[in-house]
Design an enzyme around this catalytic site. Sequence first.
Site, PDB file in Angstrom:
ATOM      1  N   ASP A  58      49.415  29.366  33.018  1.00 22.87           N
ATOM      2  CA  ASP A  58      48.305  29.792  32.168  1.00 22.87           C
ATOM      3  C   ASP A  58      47.276  28.667  32.211  1.00 22.87           C
ATOM      4  O   ASP A  58      47.562  27.548  31.771  1.00 22.87           O
ATOM      5  CB  ASP A  58      48.825  30.001  30.733  1.00 22.87           C
ATOM      6  CG  ASP A  58      47.728  30.366  29.752  1.00 22.87           C
ATOM      7  OD1 ASP A  58      46.533  30.181  30.065  1.00 22.87           O
ATOM      8  OD2 ASP A  58      48.074  30.823  28.647  1.00 22.87           O
ATOM      9  N   VAL A  59      46.097  28.953  32.744  1.00 21.55           N
ATOM     10  CA  VAL A  59      45.112  27.872  32.946  1.00 21.55           C
ATOM     11  C   VAL A  59      44.623  27.252  31.641  1.00 21.55           C
ATOM     12  O   VAL A  59      44.041  26.167  31.653  1.00 21.55           O
ATOM     13  CB  VAL A  59      43.888  28.343  33.778  1.00 21.55           C
ATOM     14  CG1 VAL A  59      44.302  28.718  35.194  1.00 21.55           C
ATOM     15  CG2 VAL A  59      43.132  29.471  33.084  1.00 21.55           C
ATOM     16  N   SER A  90      28.870  34.682  36.054  1.00 23.24           N
ATOM     17  CA  SER A  90      28.635  36.133  36.050  1.00 23.24           C
ATOM     18  C   SER A  90      27.174  36.395  35.721  1.00 23.24           C
ATOM     19  O   SER A  90      26.532  35.583  35.044  1.00 23.24           O
ATOM     20  CB  SER A  90      29.512  36.796  34.986  1.00 23.24           C
ATOM     21  OG  SER A  90      29.097  38.127  34.751  1.00 23.24           O
ATOM     22  N   ARG A 127      45.126  39.132  41.943  1.00 20.39           N
ATOM     23  CA  ARG A 127      44.471  40.437  42.181  1.00 20.39           C
ATOM     24  C   ARG A 127      42.949  40.265  42.186  1.00 20.39           C
ATOM     25  O   ARG A 127      42.422  39.180  41.946  1.00 20.39           O
ATOM     26  CB  ARG A 127      44.887  41.437  41.096  1.00 20.39           C
ATOM     27  CG  ARG A 127      44.288  41.129  39.732  1.00 20.39           C
ATOM     28  CD  ARG A 127      44.746  42.114  38.670  1.00 20.39           C
ATOM     29  NE  ARG A 127      43.856  42.079  37.525  1.00 20.39           N
ATOM     30  CZ  ARG A 127      44.104  42.643  36.346  1.00 20.39           C
ATOM     31  NH1 ARG A 127      45.242  43.288  36.164  1.00 20.39           N
ATOM     32  NH2 ARG A 127      43.221  42.585  35.361  1.00 20.39           N
ATOM     33  N   TYR A 159      32.090  36.415  26.346  1.00 21.88           N
ATOM     34  CA  TYR A 159      32.109  36.294  27.813  1.00 21.88           C
ATOM     35  C   TYR A 159      30.800  35.700  28.337  1.00 21.88           C
ATOM     36  O   TYR A 159      30.788  34.839  29.214  1.00 21.88           O
ATOM     37  CB  TYR A 159      32.347  37.692  28.388  1.00 21.88           C
ATOM     38  CG  TYR A 159      32.515  37.789  29.872  1.00 21.88           C
ATOM     39  CD1 TYR A 159      33.731  37.481  30.484  1.00 21.88           C
ATOM     40  CD2 TYR A 159      31.474  38.233  30.692  1.00 21.88           C
ATOM     41  CE1 TYR A 159      33.895  37.610  31.854  1.00 21.88           C
ATOM     42  CE2 TYR A 159      31.627  38.370  32.059  1.00 21.88           C
ATOM     43  CZ  TYR A 159      32.840  38.052  32.635  1.00 21.88           C
ATOM     44  OH  TYR A 159      33.001  38.180  33.988  1.00 21.88           O
ATOM     45  N   ALA A 207      30.706  32.075  27.584  1.00 20.03           N
ATOM     46  CA  ALA A 207      31.618  31.364  28.486  1.00 20.03           C
ATOM     47  C   ALA A 207      30.998  31.224  29.877  1.00 20.03           C
ATOM     48  O   ALA A 207      31.047  30.151  30.489  1.00 20.03           O
ATOM     49  CB  ALA A 207      32.954  32.104  28.573  1.00 20.03           C
ATOM     50  N   LYS A 208      30.393  32.305  30.377  1.00 25.54           N
ATOM     51  CA  LYS A 208      29.859  32.271  31.743  1.00 25.54           C
ATOM     52  C   LYS A 208      28.588  31.432  31.843  1.00 25.54           C
ATOM     53  O   LYS A 208      28.299  30.851  32.905  1.00 25.54           O
ATOM     54  CB  LYS A 208      29.621  33.693  32.251  1.00 25.54           C
ATOM     55  CG  LYS A 208      30.914  34.482  32.483  1.00 25.54           C
ATOM     56  CD  LYS A 208      31.904  33.744  33.360  1.00 25.54           C
ATOM     57  CE  LYS A 208      32.962  34.631  33.986  1.00 25.54           C
ATOM     58  NZ  LYS A 208      33.985  33.853  34.729  1.00 25.54           N
ATOM     59  N   GLY A 260      43.775  32.848  39.007  1.00 29.86           N
ATOM     60  CA  GLY A 260      43.592  34.297  38.901  1.00 29.86           C
ATOM     61  C   GLY A 260      43.675  34.950  40.269  1.00 29.86           C
ATOM     62  O   GLY A 260      43.014  35.954  40.536  1.00 29.86           O
TER      63      GLY A 260
HETATM   64  P1  NAD Z   1      40.746  40.733  37.240  1.00 33.57           P
HETATM   65  O1  NAD Z   1      40.979  41.047  35.803  1.00 33.57           O
HETATM   66  O2  NAD Z   1      40.965  41.802  38.242  1.00 33.57           O
HETATM   67  O3  NAD Z   1      41.595  39.455  37.676  1.00 33.57           O
HETATM   68  C1  NAD Z   1      41.640  38.308  36.885  1.00 33.57           C
HETATM   69  C2  NAD Z   1      42.933  37.566  37.160  1.00 33.57           C
HETATM   70  O4  NAD Z   1      42.941  36.392  36.315  1.00 33.57           O
HETATM   71  C3  NAD Z   1      44.188  38.392  36.803  1.00 33.57           C
HETATM   72  O5  NAD Z   1      45.100  38.382  37.877  1.00 33.57           O
HETATM   73  C4  NAD Z   1      44.722  37.685  35.574  1.00 33.57           C
HETATM   74  O6  NAD Z   1      46.134  37.759  35.435  1.00 33.57           O
HETATM   75  C5  NAD Z   1      44.250  36.247  35.806  1.00 33.57           C
HETATM   76  N1  NAD Z   1      44.242  35.486  34.546  1.00 33.57           N
HETATM   77  C6  NAD Z   1      43.760  35.880  33.351  1.00 33.57           C
HETATM   78  N2  NAD Z   1      43.989  34.938  32.413  1.00 33.57           N
HETATM   79  C7  NAD Z   1      44.634  33.917  33.050  1.00 33.57           C
HETATM   80  C8  NAD Z   1      45.134  32.663  32.613  1.00 33.57           C
HETATM   81  N3  NAD Z   1      45.029  32.273  31.335  1.00 33.57           N
HETATM   82  N4  NAD Z   1      45.723  31.863  33.532  1.00 33.57           N
HETATM   83  C9  NAD Z   1      45.852  32.256  34.812  1.00 33.57           C
HETATM   84  N5  NAD Z   1      45.393  33.432  35.283  1.00 33.57           N
HETATM   85  C10 NAD Z   1      44.792  34.261  34.407  1.00 33.57           C
HETATM   86  O7  NAD Z   1      39.239  40.180  37.284  1.00 33.57           O
HETATM   87  P2  NAD Z   1      38.188  40.041  38.507  1.00 33.57           P
HETATM   88  O8  NAD Z   1      37.228  41.139  38.368  1.00 33.57           O
HETATM   89  O9  NAD Z   1      38.894  39.812  39.783  1.00 33.57           O
HETATM   90  O10 NAD Z   1      37.426  38.709  38.034  1.00 33.57           O
HETATM   91  C11 NAD Z   1      37.639  37.425  38.609  1.00 33.57           C
HETATM   92  C12 NAD Z   1      36.593  36.462  38.071  1.00 33.57           C
HETATM   93  O11 NAD Z   1      35.283  36.932  38.397  1.00 33.57           O
HETATM   94  C13 NAD Z   1      36.611  36.328  36.555  1.00 33.57           C
HETATM   95  O12 NAD Z   1      36.306  34.998  36.185  1.00 33.57           O
HETATM   96  C14 NAD Z   1      35.499  37.264  36.122  1.00 33.57           C
HETATM   97  O13 NAD Z   1      35.001  36.910  34.854  1.00 33.57           O
HETATM   98  C15 NAD Z   1      34.503  37.052  37.240  1.00 33.57           C
HETATM   99  N6  NAD Z   1      33.543  38.147  37.399  1.00 33.57           N
HETATM  100  C16 NAD Z   1      33.935  39.414  37.714  1.00 33.57           C
HETATM  101  C17 NAD Z   1      32.988  40.414  37.879  1.00 33.57           C
HETATM  102  C18 NAD Z   1      33.342  41.831  38.241  1.00 33.57           C
HETATM  103  O14 NAD Z   1      32.440  42.670  38.298  1.00 33.57           O
HETATM  104  N7  NAD Z   1      34.578  42.157  38.491  1.00 33.57           N
HETATM  105  C19 NAD Z   1      31.627  40.122  37.706  1.00 33.57           C
HETATM  106  C20 NAD Z   1      31.255  38.822  37.380  1.00 33.57           C
HETATM  107  C21 NAD Z   1      32.221  37.835  37.240  1.00 33.57           C
END
Ligand code: NAD
Length: 252
Positions: free
Chosen positions: A62-63, A141, A15, A153, A156-157, A12
Amino acid sequence: MGTNQRTAIVTGGARGIGAGISKRLAEDGMAVAVLDLDESACQAVVDEIAAAGGQALAVGADVSDPEQVEAAVRRVADELGAPTVLVNNAGIIRDNLIFKMSVEDWDSVIGVHLRGSFLMTKACQGFMTQEKFGRIVNLSSTSAQGNRGQVNYSAAKAGVQGFTKTLAIELGKFGVTANAIAPGFIETEMTAETAARIGISFDELKKMATDQAPVARTGKPEDIAHAVSFFASEGAGFTTGQVLYVAGGPCD
Ligand code: NAD
């Protein structure tokens, strides 16, 4: 770069938090495979790393797909070096109250976060045990503690935390650590999506998060990248099986 340069995979990584982690690990001196669904979407991060003098590779996979994961990890090993640092960061949200949540939305969220982390870790762990060095960092998370509209979610977390602790137990004797980071509100496209779902502007959601946080601000990808940098570092070998809440305030 020296011969001891480590190779990291950040899932991921195109971005948000993953992009921040990729750039930070490259600054720390690692060769970084920026892995995301679409290889071309990783290129901007790879270019930024290269422009700053680092080494990076864009990888599409795709993971949650075993064949794609195997092929991607093999490619990283061939082109960058044995992946001994793995950051399982890829994630999606498909929020809904349970009475409206579809089986597909349950399965896809569990599929990316849990199946994805499992497949990536299984594919990389052999390189780590062989090198007698490994650093696995999984993204959990604050939602692991429960969050309305997120049964998939949140499950999962919470699952990621149990997965992490068991990896620490199984892989510790090979010099491999596994830790989880549980972020609070971080400004990314994922939280922008949350604002859209609940029908408020992103600025309003950011203000709500700021008002609730003891540090009186929202989190940025760099805040999470800093914690990843510690867990991934050479000196963190006695720190394993931990869940670090990076949320601008205390969490259990
Ligand atoms: P985001 O949506 O901005 O980025 C997630 C990235 O994962 C994207 O680029 C997407 O294309 C990629 N992705 C999705 N499915 C995929 C797959 N099957 N294979 C490969 N890549 C895949 O999200 P983010 O906010 O940067 O979140 C990153 C991580 O942090 C996630 O695991 C999210 O659950 C966790 N998180 C985020 C927050 C928050 O506030 N943003 C809080 C707690 C946890």
